[in-house]
Design an enzyme around this catalytic site. Structure first.
Site, PDB file in Angstrom:
ATOM      1  N   THR A  76       4.234  77.100  26.673  1.00  5.38           N
ATOM      2  CA  THR A  76       5.486  77.066  27.432  1.00  5.38           C
ATOM      3  C   THR A  76       5.852  75.608  27.699  1.00  5.38           C
ATOM      4  O   THR A  76       4.952  74.790  27.932  1.00  5.38           O
ATOM      5  CB  THR A  76       5.393  77.809  28.790  1.00  5.38           C
ATOM      6  OG1 THR A  76       6.473  77.384  29.632  1.00  5.38           O
ATOM      7  CG2 THR A  76       4.103  77.564  29.538  1.00  5.38           C
ATOM      8  N   ILE A  77       7.138  75.306  27.659  1.00  6.20           N
ATOM      9  CA  ILE A  77       7.532  73.918  27.962  1.00  6.20           C
ATOM     10  C   ILE A  77       7.284  73.611  29.433  1.00  6.20           C
ATOM     11  O   ILE A  77       7.220  72.462  29.821  1.00  6.20           O
ATOM     12  CB  ILE A  77       9.002  73.622  27.594  1.00  6.20           C
ATOM     13  CG1 ILE A  77       9.974  74.462  28.429  1.00  6.20           C
ATOM     14  CG2 ILE A  77       9.252  73.782  26.118  1.00  6.20           C
ATOM     15  CD1 ILE A  77      11.411  73.940  28.365  1.00  6.20           C
ATOM     16  N   ASP A  78       7.144  74.664  30.260  1.00  6.13           N
ATOM     17  CA  ASP A  78       7.027  74.449  31.713  1.00  6.13           C
ATOM     18  C   ASP A  78       5.666  73.887  32.151  1.00  6.13           C
ATOM     19  O   ASP A  78       5.553  73.352  33.250  1.00  6.13           O
ATOM     20  CB  ASP A  78       7.274  75.766  32.461  1.00  6.13           C
ATOM     21  CG  ASP A  78       8.694  76.269  32.280  1.00  6.13           C
ATOM     22  OD1 ASP A  78       9.549  75.470  31.867  1.00  6.13           O
ATOM     23  OD2 ASP A  78       8.949  77.457  32.547  1.00  6.13           O
ATOM     24  N   ARG A 113      27.282  53.891  37.558  1.00  8.25           N
ATOM     25  CA  ARG A 113      27.305  55.277  38.022  1.00  8.25           C
ATOM     26  C   ARG A 113      25.925  55.766  38.484  1.00  8.25           C
ATOM     27  O   ARG A 113      24.906  55.220  38.075  1.00  8.25           O
ATOM     28  CB  ARG A 113      27.738  56.205  36.884  1.00  8.25           C
ATOM     29  CG  ARG A 113      29.217  56.164  36.643  1.00  8.25           C
ATOM     30  CD  ARG A 113      29.577  57.108  35.519  1.00  8.25           C
ATOM     31  NE  ARG A 113      30.973  56.939  35.172  1.00  8.25           N
ATOM     32  CZ  ARG A 113      31.501  57.287  34.011  1.00  8.25           C
ATOM     33  NH1 ARG A 113      30.749  57.815  33.072  1.00  8.25           N
ATOM     34  NH2 ARG A 113      32.778  57.094  33.784  1.00  8.25           N
ATOM     35  N   ARG A 122      11.323  76.075  36.503  1.00  9.36           N
ATOM     36  CA  ARG A 122      11.736  77.103  37.477  1.00  9.36           C
ATOM     37  C   ARG A 122      10.892  77.023  38.752  1.00  9.36           C
ATOM     38  O   ARG A 122      11.431  76.917  39.847  1.00  9.36           O
ATOM     39  CB  ARG A 122      11.556  78.455  36.794  1.00  9.36           C
ATOM     40  CG  ARG A 122      11.603  79.672  37.651  1.00  9.36           C
ATOM     41  CD  ARG A 122      11.443  80.893  36.787  1.00  9.36           C
ATOM     42  NE  ARG A 122      12.553  81.005  35.870  1.00  9.36           N
ATOM     43  CZ  ARG A 122      13.747  81.483  36.203  1.00  9.36           C
ATOM     44  NH1 ARG A 122      13.964  81.905  37.422  1.00  9.36           N
ATOM     45  NH2 ARG A 122      14.710  81.548  35.320  1.00  9.36           N
ATOM     46  N   GLU A 173      15.627  72.425  37.518  1.00 12.15           N
ATOM     47  CA  GLU A 173      16.578  73.513  37.826  1.00 12.15           C
ATOM     48  C   GLU A 173      16.138  74.357  39.026  1.00 12.15           C
ATOM     49  O   GLU A 173      16.955  74.953  39.712  1.00 12.15           O
ATOM     50  CB  GLU A 173      16.754  74.420  36.602  1.00 12.15           C
ATOM     51  CG  GLU A 173      15.449  75.082  36.178  1.00 12.15           C
ATOM     52  CD  GLU A 173      15.543  75.976  34.958  1.00 12.15           C
ATOM     53  OE1 GLU A 173      16.634  76.166  34.425  1.00 12.15           O
ATOM     54  OE2 GLU A 173      14.478  76.469  34.541  1.00 12.15           O
ATOM     55  N   ARG A 218      27.792  61.475  38.006  1.00  9.60           N
ATOM     56  CA  ARG A 218      28.002  62.448  36.926  1.00  9.60           C
ATOM     57  C   ARG A 218      26.718  63.209  36.639  1.00  9.60           C
ATOM     58  O   ARG A 218      25.630  62.735  36.961  1.00  9.60           O
ATOM     59  CB  ARG A 218      28.440  61.729  35.638  1.00  9.60           C
ATOM     60  CG  ARG A 218      29.738  60.962  35.761  1.00  9.60           C
ATOM     61  CD  ARG A 218      30.936  61.879  35.884  1.00  9.60           C
ATOM     62  NE  ARG A 218      32.161  61.098  35.912  1.00  9.60           N
ATOM     63  CZ  ARG A 218      32.857  60.753  34.832  1.00  9.60           C
ATOM     64  NH1 ARG A 218      32.449  61.109  33.639  1.00  9.60           N
ATOM     65  NH2 ARG A 218      33.961  60.040  34.949  1.00  9.60           N
ATOM     66  N   GLN A 226      16.082  70.976  25.358  1.00 13.08           N
ATOM     67  CA  GLN A 226      14.678  70.640  25.652  1.00 13.08           C
ATOM     68  C   GLN A 226      13.701  71.546  24.923  1.00 13.08           C
ATOM     69  O   GLN A 226      12.523  71.265  24.817  1.00 13.08           O
ATOM     70  CB  GLN A 226      14.397  70.829  27.153  1.00 13.08           C
ATOM     71  CG  GLN A 226      15.134  69.882  28.039  1.00 13.08           C
ATOM     72  CD  GLN A 226      15.225  70.425  29.459  1.00 13.08           C
ATOM     73  OE1 GLN A 226      14.355  70.180  30.261  1.00 13.08           O
ATOM     74  NE2 GLN A 226      16.275  71.164  29.753  1.00 13.08           N
ATOM     75  N   ARG A 227      14.184  72.703  24.484  1.00 19.34           N
ATOM     76  CA  ARG A 227      13.283  73.718  23.946  1.00 19.34           C
ATOM     77  C   ARG A 227      13.435  73.871  22.438  1.00 19.34           C
ATOM     78  O   ARG A 227      12.893  74.796  21.861  1.00 19.34           O
ATOM     79  CB  ARG A 227      13.596  75.046  24.638  1.00 19.34           C
ATOM     80  CG  ARG A 227      12.388  75.728  25.175  1.00 19.34           C
ATOM     81  CD  ARG A 227      12.711  76.845  26.102  1.00 19.34           C
ATOM     82  NE  ARG A 227      13.586  77.846  25.575  1.00 19.34           N
ATOM     83  CZ  ARG A 227      13.982  78.913  26.278  1.00 19.34           C
ATOM     84  NH1 ARG A 227      13.565  79.079  27.496  1.00 19.34           N
ATOM     85  NH2 ARG A 227      14.781  79.788  25.761  1.00 19.34           N
TER      86      ARG A 227
HETATM   87  O1  F6P Z   1       9.957  79.603  30.846  1.00 27.01           O
HETATM   88  C1  F6P Z   1      10.516  78.632  30.042  1.00 27.01           C
HETATM   89  C2  F6P Z   1      11.937  78.330  30.430  1.00 27.01           C
HETATM   90  O2  F6P Z   1      12.304  77.310  29.568  1.00 27.01           O
HETATM   91  C3  F6P Z   1      12.214  77.971  31.902  1.00 27.01           C
HETATM   92  O3  F6P Z   1      11.959  76.631  32.240  1.00 27.01           O
HETATM   93  C4  F6P Z   1      13.656  78.316  32.032  1.00 27.01           C
HETATM   94  O4  F6P Z   1      13.996  78.625  33.365  1.00 27.01           O
HETATM   95  C5  F6P Z   1      13.775  79.522  31.172  1.00 27.01           C
HETATM   96  O5  F6P Z   1      12.774  79.423  30.181  1.00 27.01           O
HETATM   97  C6  F6P Z   1      15.118  79.695  30.520  1.00 27.01           C
HETATM   98  O6  F6P Z   1      15.094  80.891  29.830  1.00 27.01           O
HETATM   99  P1  F6P Z   1      16.313  81.503  29.019  1.00 27.01           P
HETATM  100  O7  F6P Z   1      16.408  80.764  27.737  1.00 27.01           O
HETATM  101  O8  F6P Z   1      15.937  82.916  28.836  1.00 27.01           O
HETATM  102  O9  F6P Z   1      17.516  81.288  29.878  1.00 27.01           O
END
Ligand code: F6P
Length: 303
Positions: A76-78, A113, A122, A173, A218, A226-227
């Site tokens: 997971t990127i998290d 800026r 998350r 986020e 801004r 990112q993914r």
């Molecule tokens: O769990 C990985 C993640 O990249 C979270 O950081 C992010 O909140 C979520 O997936 C976003 O998921 P989706 O692409 O389903 O909106």
């Protein structure tokens, strides 16, 4: 799809999944887990290697509890799975965000800026804190520590008062305003795991900063950029080592466990441990960032 050598040839530099699997929750569907088990049986699958984050691996744990021979791989990127130092995907995301912060510096500096960069994260602020440090962000806001927007504005004003004319703010986020209970979401919609669709904190924060400081502010929301794309060398090596670790675990009949990185060794940990709690940014990392900011504040008071 039989995953023989031919099927997996050339996937090393690719992101995503060639199987086109997605985050779905069979436990939510009537007989969902039983259907998965029947499919595994029908296809003579001896063992299931589940690759994913807490959602995927929590389903894998449920299948294991029902008797399926399961091994997990942390992806997971998290970077928020317990029991491992790093999940694969995280390093790639951090590199993408760091490059974005470097690029955003150009506009911030040229136009005096404040630039707010919203990143994923998350429940845990790993991406924000790593890329924020690497990109030299002036303020980093993470879910672990609800923030006071007045203090954020004061920090930015202080920096600008000391002869700097721009600031970079990185916000995860899932970061929360101390004054508000709710997370900033895109819509009330929830996914199959009950997660609300996050996003939008960057814009809200930018408005609040501009209102308090008068500096033009801004937002850049990096989102799924990112993914995507090609993984870093670190992630390619880590994923390869996890793959080898996982298949060795299958051969040793070490089921109900996840391949994990501890120091520089691949080990195995119980799946239940990995998914039990989200791994949050640890105190040492927080001290590195927030300690520096506190020193700056003290210095400013001392003149
Ligand atoms: O769990 C990985 C993640 O990249 C979270 O950081 C992010 O909140 C979520 O997936 C976003 O998921 P989706 O692409 O389903 O909106």
């Amino acid at each position: 799809m039989p995953l023989d050598l031919h099927a997996v040839a050339g996937i090393l530099p690719r992101g995503g999944t060639i199987l086109r699997t997605s985050r779905t929750n069979p436990a939510k569907k009537p007989d969902g887990l039983e259907k998965c088990m029947a499919t595994l049986k029908k296809n003579n699958v001896d063992a299931l290697i589940a690759i994913g984050g807490d959602d995927t691996l929590s389903v894998a744990t449920k299948l294991f509890d029902k008797g399926v021979k399961v091994v997990g791989v942390p992806k997971t990127i998290d970077n928020d799975l317990s029991g491992t130092d790093f999940t694969f995907g995280f390093d790639t995301a951090v590199n993408i965000v760091t490059e974005a912060i470097d690029r955003v510096h150009t506009t911030a500096e040229a136009h005096n800026r404040v630039m707010v960069v919203e990143v994923m994260g998350r429940d845990a602020g790993w991406i924000a804190i790593y890329s924020g440090i690497a990109g030299g962000a002036d303020v980093i806001l993470i879910p672990e520590q609800p923030f006071d927007v007045d203090k954020v504005a004061a920090k930015i004003r202080m920096r600008h008062g000391r002869g700097r004319y721009f600031s970079i703010v990185v916000v995860a986020e899932g970061a929360k305003f101390a004054s508000k209970d709710a997370l900033v979401t895109q819509s009330g919609e929830k996914d199959e795991f009950g997660h609300a669709r996050l996003g939008g904190i960057g814009n809200t924060l930018a408005q609040e900063i501009e209102r308090r400081t008068g500096f033009e502010t801004r937002t850049v929301v990096l989102g799924h950029i990112q993914r995507g794309g090609s993984p870093t060398a670190f992630d390619r090596v880590l994923a390869t080592r996890y793959g080898l670790g996982a298949i060795d675990m299958v051969h040793r009949a070490e089921f109900g466990r996840m391949a994990a990185l501890r120091g520089n060794k691949i080990i195995s940990v119980p799946l239940a441990e990995a998914t039990g709690t989200n791994r949050r940014v640890d105190q040492e990392m927080m001290d590195a960032v927030f300690g520096i900011l506190e020193d700056v504040e003290k210095e400013a008071v001392a003149g």
